[in-house]
Design a protein around this motif. Structure first.
Motif, PDB file in Angstrom:
ATOM      1  N   LEU A  63       9.327 -15.572   0.704  1.00 39.48           N
ATOM      2  CA  LEU A  63       8.926 -14.427  -0.109  1.00 39.48           C
ATOM      3  C   LEU A  63       9.568 -13.134   0.390  1.00 39.48           C
ATOM      4  CD1 LEU A  63       5.088 -14.892  -0.714  1.00 39.48           C
ATOM      5  CD2 LEU A  63       6.908 -15.081  -2.398  1.00 39.48           C
ATOM      6  N   ASP A  64      10.000 -12.320  -0.559  1.00 42.97           N
ATOM      7  CA  ASP A  64      10.458 -10.970  -0.248  1.00 42.97           C
ATOM      8  C   ASP A  64       9.288 -10.028  -0.539  1.00 42.97           C
ATOM      9  OD1 ASP A  64      12.040  -8.765   0.341  1.00 42.97           O
ATOM     10  OD2 ASP A  64      12.898  -8.663  -1.671  1.00 42.97           O
ATOM     11  N   PHE A  65       8.990  -9.134   0.379  1.00 44.34           N
ATOM     12  CA  PHE A  65       7.904  -8.169   0.210  1.00 44.34           C
ATOM     13  C   PHE A  65       8.510  -6.777   0.112  1.00 44.34           C
ATOM     14  CE2 PHE A  65       5.811 -11.786   2.053  1.00 44.34           C
ATOM     15  CZ  PHE A  65       4.508 -11.757   1.587  1.00 44.34           C
ATOM     16  N   VAL A  66       8.207  -6.062  -0.977  1.00 47.28           N
ATOM     17  CA  VAL A  66       8.755  -4.726  -1.176  1.00 47.28           C
ATOM     18  C   VAL A  66       7.672  -3.823  -1.747  1.00 47.28           C
ATOM     19  CG1 VAL A  66       9.650  -5.316  -3.486  1.00 47.28           C
ATOM     20  CG2 VAL A  66      10.632  -3.386  -2.214  1.00 47.28           C
ATOM     21  N   ALA A  67       7.680  -2.562  -1.325  1.00 45.51           N
ATOM     22  CA  ALA A  67       6.631  -1.635  -1.747  1.00 45.51           C
ATOM     23  C   ALA A  67       7.203  -0.270  -2.103  1.00 45.51           C
ATOM     24  CB  ALA A  67       5.584  -1.467  -0.644  1.00 45.51           C
ATOM     25  N   SER A  68       6.453   0.439  -2.903  1.00 43.80           N
ATOM     26  CA  SER A  68       6.678   1.862  -3.130  1.00 43.80           C
ATOM     27  C   SER A  68       6.514   2.588  -1.794  1.00 43.80           C
ATOM     28  CB  SER A  68       5.638   2.387  -4.125  1.00 43.80           C
ATOM     29  OG  SER A  68       5.438   3.782  -4.007  1.00 43.80           O
ATOM     30  N   PRO A  69       7.202   3.711  -1.602  1.00 44.66           N
ATOM     31  CA  PRO A  69       7.055   4.456  -0.354  1.00 44.66           C
ATOM     32  C   PRO A  69       5.768   5.256  -0.255  1.00 44.66           C
ATOM     33  CG  PRO A  69       8.510   5.634  -1.831  1.00 44.66           C
ATOM     34  CD  PRO A  69       8.207   4.311  -2.490  1.00 44.66           C
ATOM     35  N   LEU A  80      -2.658  -6.317   2.833  1.00 42.10           N
ATOM     36  CA  LEU A  80      -2.363  -7.622   2.230  1.00 42.10           C
ATOM     37  C   LEU A  80      -1.646  -8.520   3.238  1.00 42.10           C
ATOM     38  CD1 LEU A  80      -1.008  -8.202  -1.332  1.00 42.10           C
ATOM     39  CD2 LEU A  80       0.193  -9.217   0.598  1.00 42.10           C
ATOM     40  N   ARG A  81      -0.616  -8.000   3.887  1.00 40.48           N
ATOM     41  CA  ARG A  81       0.142  -8.818   4.837  1.00 40.48           C
ATOM     42  C   ARG A  81      -0.715  -9.188   6.057  1.00 40.48           C
ATOM     43  NH1 ARG A  81       5.525  -9.608   4.662  1.00 40.48           N
ATOM     44  NH2 ARG A  81       5.608  -9.606   6.956  1.00 40.48           N
ATOM     45  N   TYR A  82      -1.521  -8.268   6.520  1.00 40.63           N
ATOM     46  CA  TYR A  82      -2.406  -8.565   7.660  1.00 40.63           C
ATOM     47  C   TYR A  82      -3.351  -9.707   7.305  1.00 40.63           C
ATOM     48  CZ  TYR A  82      -6.159  -8.029  11.047  1.00 40.63           C
ATOM     49  OH  TYR A  82      -7.113  -8.274  12.014  1.00 40.63           O
ATOM     50  N   ARG A  83      -3.910  -9.673   6.100  1.00 42.88           N
ATOM     51  CA  ARG A  83      -4.840 -10.718   5.665  1.00 42.88           C
ATOM     52  C   ARG A  83      -4.145 -12.064   5.493  1.00 42.88           C
ATOM     53  NH1 ARG A  83     -10.282  -9.973   4.454  1.00 42.88           N
ATOM     54  NH2 ARG A  83     -10.866  -7.854   5.103  1.00 42.88           N
ATOM     55  N   LEU A  84      -2.837 -12.041   5.283  1.00 43.93           N
ATOM     56  CA  LEU A  84      -2.075 -13.287   5.163  1.00 43.93           C
ATOM     57  C   LEU A  84      -1.581 -13.784   6.521  1.00 43.93           C
ATOM     58  CD1 LEU A  84       0.090 -12.520   1.993  1.00 43.93           C
ATOM     59  CD2 LEU A  84      -1.981 -13.920   2.109  1.00 43.93           C
ATOM     60  N   GLY A  85      -1.887 -13.040   7.569  1.00 48.27           N
ATOM     61  CA  GLY A  85      -1.440 -13.426   8.905  1.00 48.27           C
ATOM     62  C   GLY A  85       0.005 -13.081   9.183  1.00 48.27           C
ATOM     63  N   PRO A  88       2.079  -6.715   9.655  1.00 51.65           N
ATOM     64  CA  PRO A  88       1.760  -5.774   8.575  1.00 51.65           C
ATOM     65  C   PRO A  88       2.916  -4.909   8.097  1.00 51.65           C
ATOM     66  CG  PRO A  88       0.008  -5.810  10.195  1.00 51.65           C
ATOM     67  CD  PRO A  88       1.138  -6.610  10.775  1.00 51.65           C
ATOM     68  N   LYS A  89       3.786  -4.503   9.002  1.00 52.17           N
ATOM     69  CA  LYS A  89       4.824  -3.535   8.632  1.00 52.17           C
ATOM     70  C   LYS A  89       6.193  -4.152   8.355  1.00 52.17           C
ATOM     71  CE  LYS A  89       2.589   0.291  11.068  1.00 52.17           C
ATOM     72  NZ  LYS A  89       2.200   0.984   9.807  1.00 52.17           N
ATOM     73  N   ALA A  90       6.277  -5.471   8.315  1.00 53.75           N
ATOM     74  CA  ALA A  90       7.569  -6.138   8.113  1.00 53.75           C
ATOM     75  C   ALA A  90       7.838  -6.356   6.624  1.00 53.75           C
ATOM     76  CB  ALA A  90       7.603  -7.459   8.875  1.00 53.75           C
ATOM     77  N   TYR A  91       8.106  -5.270   5.910  1.00 48.66           N
ATOM     78  CA  TYR A  91       8.413  -5.350   4.485  1.00 48.66           C
ATOM     79  C   TYR A  91       9.395  -4.237   4.135  1.00 48.66           C
ATOM     80  CZ  TYR A  91       5.045  -1.509   4.188  1.00 48.66           C
ATOM     81  OH  TYR A  91       4.376  -0.314   4.367  1.00 48.66           O
ATOM     82  N   ARG A  92      10.019  -4.361   2.979  1.00 45.82           N
ATOM     83  CA  ARG A  92      10.972  -3.354   2.518  1.00 45.82           C
ATOM     84  C   ARG A  92      10.271  -2.243   1.738  1.00 45.82           C
ATOM     85  NH1 ARG A  92      14.330  -4.250  -1.361  1.00 45.82           N
ATOM     86  NH2 ARG A  92      13.386  -6.131  -2.253  1.00 45.82           N
ATOM     87  N   GLU A 156      11.654 -15.109  -4.951  1.00 46.37           N
ATOM     88  CA  GLU A 156      10.268 -14.771  -5.234  1.00 46.37           C
ATOM     89  C   GLU A 156       9.875 -13.516  -4.462  1.00 46.37           C
ATOM     90  OE1 GLU A 156       8.108 -18.846  -6.637  1.00 46.37           O
ATOM     91  OE2 GLU A 156       7.713 -18.133  -4.613  1.00 46.37           O
ATOM     92  N   THR A 157       9.207 -12.608  -5.164  1.00 45.81           N
ATOM     93  CA  THR A 157       8.965 -11.281  -4.597  1.00 45.81           C
ATOM     94  C   THR A 157       7.523 -10.841  -4.801  1.00 45.81           C
ATOM     95  OG1 THR A 157      11.267 -10.643  -5.053  1.00 45.81           O
ATOM     96  CG2 THR A 157       9.688  -8.860  -4.663  1.00 45.81           C
ATOM     97  N   VAL A 158       6.960 -10.260  -3.748  1.00 49.81           N
ATOM     98  CA  VAL A 158       5.673  -9.578  -3.830  1.00 49.81           C
ATOM     99  C   VAL A 158       5.978  -8.083  -3.844  1.00 49.81           C
ATOM    100  CG1 VAL A 158       3.447  -9.141  -2.727  1.00 49.81           C
ATOM    101  CG2 VAL A 158       4.504 -11.420  -2.574  1.00 49.81           C
ATOM    102  N   MET A 159       5.604  -7.426  -4.914  1.00 50.84           N
ATOM    103  CA  MET A 159       5.893  -6.005  -5.082  1.00 50.84           C
ATOM    104  C   MET A 159       4.580  -5.240  -5.172  1.00 50.84           C
ATOM    105  SD  MET A 159       8.034  -4.224  -8.204  1.00 50.84           S
ATOM    106  CE  MET A 159       9.560  -5.053  -7.763  1.00 50.84           C
ATOM    107  N   VAL A 160       4.378  -4.288  -4.275  1.00 49.49           N
ATOM    108  CA  VAL A 160       3.184  -3.441  -4.317  1.00 49.49           C
ATOM    109  C   VAL A 160       3.608  -2.062  -4.800  1.00 49.49           C
ATOM    110  CG1 VAL A 160       1.272  -2.434  -3.045  1.00 49.49           C
ATOM    111  CG2 VAL A 160       2.083  -4.731  -2.462  1.00 49.49           C
ATOM    112  N   SER A 161       3.064  -1.679  -5.941  1.00 48.25           N
ATOM    113  CA  SER A 161       3.488  -0.425  -6.537  1.00 48.25           C
ATOM    114  C   SER A 161       2.329   0.232  -7.280  1.00 48.25           C
ATOM    115  CB  SER A 161       4.698  -0.670  -7.449  1.00 48.25           C
ATOM    116  OG  SER A 161       5.330   0.533  -7.789  1.00 48.25           O
ATOM    117  N   HIS A 162       2.562   0.645  -8.524  1.00 50.59           N
ATOM    118  CA  HIS A 162       1.625   1.516  -9.226  1.00 50.59           C
ATOM    119  C   HIS A 162       1.400   1.053 -10.661  1.00 50.59           C
ATOM    120  CE1 HIS A 162       2.172   4.385  -5.896  1.00 50.59           C
ATOM    121  NE2 HIS A 162       3.416   3.963  -5.916  1.00 50.59           N
TER     122      HIS A 162
END
Length: 202
Positions: A63-69, A80-85, A88-92, A156-162
């Motif tokens: 999975l690729d994890f990417v977020a809004s700044p 979310l990443r912490y709860r998945l084990g 936490p900060k290893a995402y784009r 496959e990508t997990v995108m956290v945005s708005h």
């Protein structure tokens, strides 16, 4: 139809997460470019989204994890990443995933906007997709901003945005007509799954 609104095919599953609730969400205030942190319910919603994602995938290595700044999106991603084990900060971070900007209307509720700028508010109600708030941007402009992000997804990508970004995605993949996309409710704590032009809430 302009090229920017030709239906876009995403060949890999996209799991789109709206950030959790903030106090401004609760109060019905327009956030846009304002960096408002999550409240306690928002942090619970981020954890809930992690549980939903866990039920959708077999593992996280591919999975690729990417977020809004923006802070509310980054905090949601890190919970979310912490709860998945996962670290936490290893995402784009991708600057183009910032929320729709409401310009001078930010910080106000829609009720306040309708009272102080009635004609502008009515113009927006007639065409939410193309209307540009004073010093802000339209959903059409937002879609043009995020289309290149979607075009370059490689897996496959997990995108956290708005919420605004999610509405633009719905229009870009042809799941909803642009004029209707601007009015779709985007839920916090749930996941919008995009796969082969089809979308579903999980």
């Amino acid at each position: 139809m302009s090229r920017s609104m030709l239906p876009l095919t995403i060949s890999h599953r996209l799991f789109l997460v709206r950030h959790g609730e903030t106090d401004w969400n609760r109060e019905g205030r327009l956030q846009g470019s304002k960096d408002i942190p999550l409240n306690e319910l928002g942090r619970e919603q981020a954890a809930e989204a992690a549980g939903r994602l866990r039920s959708l995938v077999q593992g996280y290595d591919g999975l690729d994890f990417v977020a809004s700044p923006m802070e509310r999106a980054r905090e949601t991603m890190e919970i979310l990443r912490y709860r998945l084990g996962l670290p936490p900060k290893a995402y784009r971070i991708d600057e183009r995933l910032r929320e729709l900007t409401f310009g001078t209307w930010e910080g106000f509720t829609w009720r306040e906007v309708r009272k102080s700028e009635r004609e502008q508010a009515l113009a927006r109600e007639r065409d939410k997709w193309s209307f540009v708030p004073p010093e802000g941007e339209s959903y059409r402009m937002l879609a043009e901003r995020i289309r290149p992000v979607l075009e370059t997804l490689t897996g496959e990508t997990v995108m956290v945005s708005h919420g605004g970004v999610a509405r633009a995605v719905l229009a870009l993949v042809g799941a909803v007509a642009p004029g209707d996309a601007a009015m779709v409710d985007i839920w916090q704590g749930k996941i919008l799954k995009v796969s082969d032009g089809r979308v579903s809430w999980v």
